[in-house]
Scaffold this active site. Structure first.
Site, PDB file in Angstrom:
ATOM      1  N   LYS A 139      18.746  18.715  59.425  1.00 28.14           N
ATOM      2  CA  LYS A 139      20.089  18.894  58.855  1.00 28.14           C
ATOM      3  C   LYS A 139      20.155  20.169  58.003  1.00 28.14           C
ATOM      4  O   LYS A 139      21.101  20.938  58.116  1.00 28.14           O
ATOM      5  CB  LYS A 139      20.424  17.672  57.991  1.00 28.14           C
ATOM      6  N   ASN A 140      19.142  20.369  57.184  1.00 30.97           N
ATOM      7  CA  ASN A 140      19.214  21.506  56.272  1.00 30.97           C
ATOM      8  C   ASN A 140      18.755  22.821  56.895  1.00 30.97           C
ATOM      9  O   ASN A 140      18.861  23.877  56.262  1.00 30.97           O
ATOM     10  CB  ASN A 140      18.452  21.197  54.978  1.00 30.97           C
TER      11      ASN A 140
ATOM     12  N   ARG B 158      25.432  11.048  57.553  1.00 30.78           N
ATOM     13  CA  ARG B 158      25.503  12.480  57.235  1.00 30.78           C
ATOM     14  C   ARG B 158      24.132  13.145  57.359  1.00 30.78           C
ATOM     15  O   ARG B 158      24.047  14.342  57.607  1.00 30.78           O
ATOM     16  CB  ARG B 158      26.026  12.685  55.809  1.00 30.78           C
TER      17      ARG B 158
ATOM     18  N   CYS C  50      29.122  15.922  43.428  1.00 30.67           N
ATOM     19  CA  CYS C  50      28.873  14.708  44.190  1.00 30.67           C
ATOM     20  C   CYS C  50      27.954  13.837  43.376  1.00 30.67           C
ATOM     21  O   CYS C  50      27.569  14.205  42.276  1.00 30.67           O
ATOM     22  CB  CYS C  50      28.312  14.992  45.573  1.00 30.67           C
TER      23      CYS C  50
ATOM     24  N   ASP D 258      14.721  15.555  48.065  1.00 30.10           N
ATOM     25  CA  ASP D 258      15.365  14.749  49.111  1.00 30.10           C
ATOM     26  C   ASP D 258      14.494  13.560  49.545  1.00 30.10           C
ATOM     27  O   ASP D 258      14.975  12.687  50.266  1.00 30.10           O
ATOM     28  CB  ASP D 258      15.688  15.622  50.340  1.00 30.10           C
TER      29      ASP D 258
ATOM     30  N   ILE E  51      15.288  18.492  39.903  1.00 27.23           N
ATOM     31  CA  ILE E  51      16.282  19.380  40.545  1.00 27.23           C
ATOM     32  C   ILE E  51      17.724  18.945  40.241  1.00 27.23           C
ATOM     33  O   ILE E  51      18.551  19.756  39.834  1.00 27.23           O
ATOM     34  CB  ILE E  51      16.079  19.439  42.084  1.00 27.23           C
TER      35      ILE E  51
ATOM     36  N   ARG F 123      29.480  20.252  51.164  1.00 29.81           N
ATOM     37  CA  ARG F 123      28.905  21.199  50.201  1.00 29.81           C
ATOM     38  C   ARG F 123      28.343  22.439  50.923  1.00 29.81           C
ATOM     39  O   ARG F 123      28.455  23.561  50.452  1.00 29.81           O
ATOM     40  CB  ARG F 123      27.801  20.481  49.416  1.00 29.81           C
TER      41      ARG F 123
ATOM     42  N   ARG G 194      26.522  20.101  41.005  1.00 27.95           N
ATOM     43  CA  ARG G 194      26.471  21.092  42.092  1.00 27.95           C
ATOM     44  C   ARG G 194      27.357  22.315  41.802  1.00 27.95           C
ATOM     45  O   ARG G 194      28.330  22.584  42.501  1.00 27.95           O
ATOM     46  CB  ARG G 194      26.847  20.473  43.451  1.00 27.95           C
TER      47      ARG G 194
END
Ligand code: EPU
Length: 436
Positions: free
Chosen positions: A26-27, A408, A120, A315, A337, A96, A125
């Site tokens: 995804k990233n 997502r 979020c 994550d 983070i 985002r 963010r």
């Protein structure tokens, strides 16, 4: 239609077996979707995960005038000579990662406007690093009610020295892309080095981009105009976070599970964490096998401090905390983070975990504790999958609402989990009304 996951827990038994495949990342997809703006010709992305962000991007691109064509998991994007450089509010606010489009669009078309991509549940963010960077490249930034209007100076963005006050994944990607279309040289200091960034920069380099320092915290990028597609397509790498989640699940509930199609060299921190806890891992070239036959039960507790790559990924923090509820001893978990990324622990406590919140960034996990199935709301994608893992190891039935969040980040995860023996189904919330 909203849906939920229903999980029948294994009550701590290790019954999962077989092979589970890791999808494209995804990233890694997110910055790759911003790359077409710096290419002269259409750009193809292969091995794309079919996720919500891809659907939203298609809609967003349609509004801009960018054409998308798809053949299975290969998506091709054609950017026309003129676009409408306005990111539609309804889409950009829900995504985002849409911030990634702003740099390349600004650099190529001279202006861009967009809404604040939205806070979020994992934290505020902010986007200050982006705005400061655009100003450093000579752009003017106007803000009106959390809507941004950015214009490049006459002649286009100028190369600049940009020091990132914190290492930011998407800011590094955005400015690396924008700098390739700027006039002169840009130096990005304190750049992030996540593998998703490095892979993209190497692809750009292979397409003619002049970038020094790939894989380091200082990138020197020479602007030179639009790139030509030399490689036929950009291959999206395997998702290291998905692989890490499957490793954790296999350690907790697997008899003999192979995590296939992963890139073990991107998984050093989670492999070290699981190995220190006593999980027996057998690491191949593109797969990792966890075999409970050899495992010591319960595992040992290991402290976690999330960190930029190659440190422990934020994550994976939530699934790792689920792991720690099953390990013997106390573990301190320090989320460095994002400030809102530990809020999900209350729900794990309702399931029987013993997790004490020390402050918004730190928890203490005492294990091992037996978990019991509960009805939970998935607050964000990573915590959502952590709840699914907790549901699989718990005793009894769990219902995890807001499947949307999990979708997502993980494509059809319930089907893949069923493939290794997990008892999980998806139900739309209309049908759920009868079962609640
Ligand atoms: N930050 C600022 N100002 C900015 C930008 C970031 O203060 O203008 C701060 C953030 O608040 C955070 C830190 O910088 O404290 C680092 O955040 P970063 O910018 O690196 O996060 P990101 O680029 O928005 C990416 C991933 C996230 C992942 C983080 C950290 C993508 C599309 N997203 O986000 O993924 O958690 O890096 O590794 O690559 C997820 O997949 O669930 C997810 C949230």
């Amino acid at each position: 239609m909203t849906s939920s996951f229903i999980v029948s827990g294994l009550g701590g038994r290790k019954l999962l077996s077989g092979t589970i495949r890791v999808n494209g990342s995804k990233n890694a997809l997110a910055p790759a979707l911003a790359a077409p703006f710096i290419f002269r010709e259409p750009l193809s992305l292969a091995h794309t995960p079919l996720l919500e962000d891809l659907r939203r991007t298609e809609e967003l691109f349609a509004a801009l005038g960018v054409e998308t064509t798809a053949q299975e998991r290969t998506y091709t994007f054609t950017v026309p000579k003129i676009i409408n450089p306005v990111l539609p509010e309804d889409i950009a606010k829900r995504m985002r990662a849409s911030i990634l489009f702003t740099g390349p669009i600004l650099a190529r078309f001279g202006s861009v406007s967009f809404p604040h991509p939205g806070g979020c549940v994992i934290g505020e963010r902010p986007i200050d690093i982006f705005l400061d960077g655009y100003r450093a490249m000579g752009a003017s930034v106007k803000v009106n009610k959390r809507h941004y209007y950015i214009s490049a100076p006459k002649g286009g963005l100028r190369g600049a020295m940009i020091y990132f006050r914190v290492q930011s994944v998407t800011a590094t990607e955005t400015f690396a892309l924008a700098a390739l279309l700027a006039r002169g040289t840009t130096i990005l200091k304190n750049a992030a080095v996540e593998p998703e960034i490095t892979a993209l920069l190497r692809f750009l380099e292979a397409s003619g981009a002049r970038i020094e320092g790939i894989g380091t915290h200082t990138l020197v990028i020479r602007g030179g105009g639009l790139l030509a597609c030399k490689a036929p397509r950009y291959e999206i790498m395997p998702d290291r976070i998905e692989a890490g989640c499957f490793l954790i699940l296999a350690a907790l509930a697997g008899r003999d599970v192979t995590i296939a199609g992963c890139e073990p060299s991107h998984l050093d921190s989670i492999i070290a964490f699981l190995s220190d806890a006593g999980v027996p891992l057998s690491i191949g070239k593109r797969n990792i096998v966890i075999s409970a036959k050899k495992s010591r039960v319960p595992y040992r507790s290991v402290n976690i401090k999330t960190h930029e790559y190659p440190g422990f990924p934020t994550d994976l923090q939530a699934p790792a905390v689920v792991f720690l509820t099953q390990a013997a001893g106390d573990a301190a978990v320090f989320e460095t983070i994002f400030e809102g990324r530990l809020n999900y622990v209350h729900e794990l406590n309702r399931m029987g975990a013993s997790i004490r919140m020390m402050d918004p960034h730190r928890v203490l996990v005492k294990g091992p504790t037996k978990l019991v199935g509960k009805t939970l709301e998935s607050p964000d994608l990573r915590a959502g999958l952590a709840y699914i893992i907790a549901g699989i190891i718990a005793n009894g039935r769990s219902v995890i609402h807001n499947a949307y969040h999990v979708d997502r980040g993980y494509e059809q995860v319930e089907e893949r989990l069923r493939g290794i023996g997990a008892n999980i189904v998806r139900m739309d919330d209309v049908g759920m009304a009868e079962t609640r």
